[in-house]
Scaffold this motif. Structure first.
Motif, PDB file in Angstrom:
ATOM      1  N   UNK A  74       0.857  -1.194   0.000  1.00 11.71           N
ATOM      2  CA  UNK A  74       0.000   0.000   0.000  1.00 11.71           C
ATOM      3  C   UNK A  74       0.889   1.237   0.000  1.00 11.71           C
ATOM      4  N   UNK A  75       0.617   2.140  -0.937  1.00  8.86           N
ATOM      5  CA  UNK A  75       1.369   3.396  -1.051  1.00  8.86           C
ATOM      6  C   UNK A  75       0.860   4.385   0.005  1.00  8.86           C
ATOM      7  N   UNK A  76       1.756   4.868   0.869  1.00  8.54           N
ATOM      8  CA  UNK A  76       1.372   5.802   1.935  1.00  8.54           C
ATOM      9  C   UNK A  76       1.647   7.260   1.565  1.00  8.54           C
ATOM     10  N   UNK A  77       2.148   7.510   0.371  1.00  5.66           N
ATOM     11  CA  UNK A  77       2.402   8.888  -0.056  1.00  5.66           C
ATOM     12  C   UNK A  77       1.109   9.564  -0.526  1.00  5.66           C
ATOM     13  N   UNK A  78       1.172  10.885  -0.610  1.00  6.16           N
ATOM     14  CA  UNK A  78       0.006  11.636  -1.099  1.00  6.16           C
ATOM     15  C   UNK A  78      -0.126  11.394  -2.603  1.00  6.16           C
ATOM     16  N   UNK A  79      -1.293  11.005  -3.022  1.00  3.72           N
ATOM     17  CA  UNK A  79      -1.568  10.722  -4.428  1.00  3.72           C
ATOM     18  C   UNK A  79      -2.592  11.717  -4.967  1.00  3.72           C
TER      19      UNK A  79
END
Length: 318
Positions: free
Chosen positions: A60-65
């Motif tokens: 899971x990508x935890x950066x702002x998208x």
């Protein structure tokens, strides 16, 4: 053969142990399952799992998208318009399980909510209001998304209305209106500038006339002073005032003729212009002065005679 089998066993044993070691990148979370059941979340760094039994179900990508959604809808004044909504979102670290397991495709979910909110808000506004109140649309989208997506582990960081694109014919009409408005303003400025020029020119002409009149008055005043001095000089040599005035007029006559003769391109003709005109003018002026003096003396005598007669009449007589 026994040694070879031992080496093979050790080789596969090392591979199995190494398969239990994995790495998670920064701002990423790994989901670990055992026989299809959720075991835990592994954060960034070097991590371990039981070989064969555990597997990484996903990351899971935890950066702002950012997700860009283009919505086409109709305004209150029946104008079709396309809006581009940019949604910035992020998965919460404490809700990775919900973000991974509760939603199959979060982008589709966000897109659906954006369509729902925009098509509920924009039809309440006229086209001009859509441009002026685009921040209100963005706030409404963010509020709705926060309420809906928070239970799935998503935080909506910001929503922006990055583009408003009306129908082509509407844009052309708006451009014509803007052009006409600018031409109107330009015409008003040009008219005001022309008015200022006219007023300034009128003031300048008025000032010029005033100064010209003042100059003429000063000129005539100096001429009269000069004539007075000339008459006094002629009186001192035994020439009376009438003869002096006539002489001055004749002198000015010849001065005028001389100045006219100096200009080769002049078409002016002074009448009379015969050789004896000067003497005739002098004689005529002296004769007119003498006649006017005689008339003046006679009128004076008549007035004195009337006064004496009126004094001799007794009171009461008409």
């Amino acid at each position: 053969m026994g040694n070879i089998g031992l080496y093979i066993f050790l080789f596969f044993g090392i591979l199995i142990v190494l398969s239990g070691i994995f790495m998670v990148k920064q701002q990423t979370a790994a989901i670990v399952e055992r026989f299809g059941k959720f075991i835990g979340v592994r954060n960034s760094g070097l991590q371990f799992k039981i070989p064969v039994f555990d597997k990484i179900a996903g990351r899971v990508n935890l950066r702002i998208q950012q997700l860009d959604v283009v919505v086409e809808t109709k305004t209150k004044d029946d104008v079709f318009v396309r809006l581009k909504i940019s949604v910035q979102f992020q998965v919460r670290k404490d809700a990775v399980y919900d973000a991974f397991y509760k939603l199959e495709n979060p982008h589709d979910q966000i897109t659906s909510y954006v369509f729902d909110v925009v098509r509920a808000e924009v039809p309440k506004m006229k086209l001009d209001d859509v441009f002026e109140r685009k921040d209100d649309i963005a706030i409404a989208v963010k509020g709705e998304l926060n309420e809906a997506m928070s239970s799935y582990g998503f935080d909506i960081i910001k929503t922006l209305v990055t583009d408003i694109d009306p129908d082509l014919q509407v844009k052309e009409a708006m451009n014509r209106i803007n052009a006409a408005e600018r031409e109107k303003v330009a015409a008003e400025f040009e008219a005001e500038a022309e008015r200022i020029k006219i007023v300034a020119k009128a003031r300048a002409e008025a000032e010029s006339k005033r100064l010209q009149g003042q100059g003429i008055a000063d000129q005539r005043r100096e001429i009269a002073r000069g004539l007075e001095e000339s008459v006094d000089v002629l009186n001192n040599v035994g020439i009376n005032s009438q003869e002096a005035s006539a002489l001055i007029v004749v002198t000015q006559h010849y001065d005028t003729l001389q100045s006219m003769g100096e200009q080769t391109n002049s078409n002016l003709i002074l009448m009379p212009n015969s050789p004896q005109a000067g003497s005739n003018m002098l004689n005529d002026m002296i004769a007119s002065f003498v006649a006017s003096n005689q008339i003046g003396e006679q009128m004076k005598k008549d007035n004195e005679a009337k006064g004496i007669v009126n004094k001799k009449k007794p009171r009461g007589e008409a």
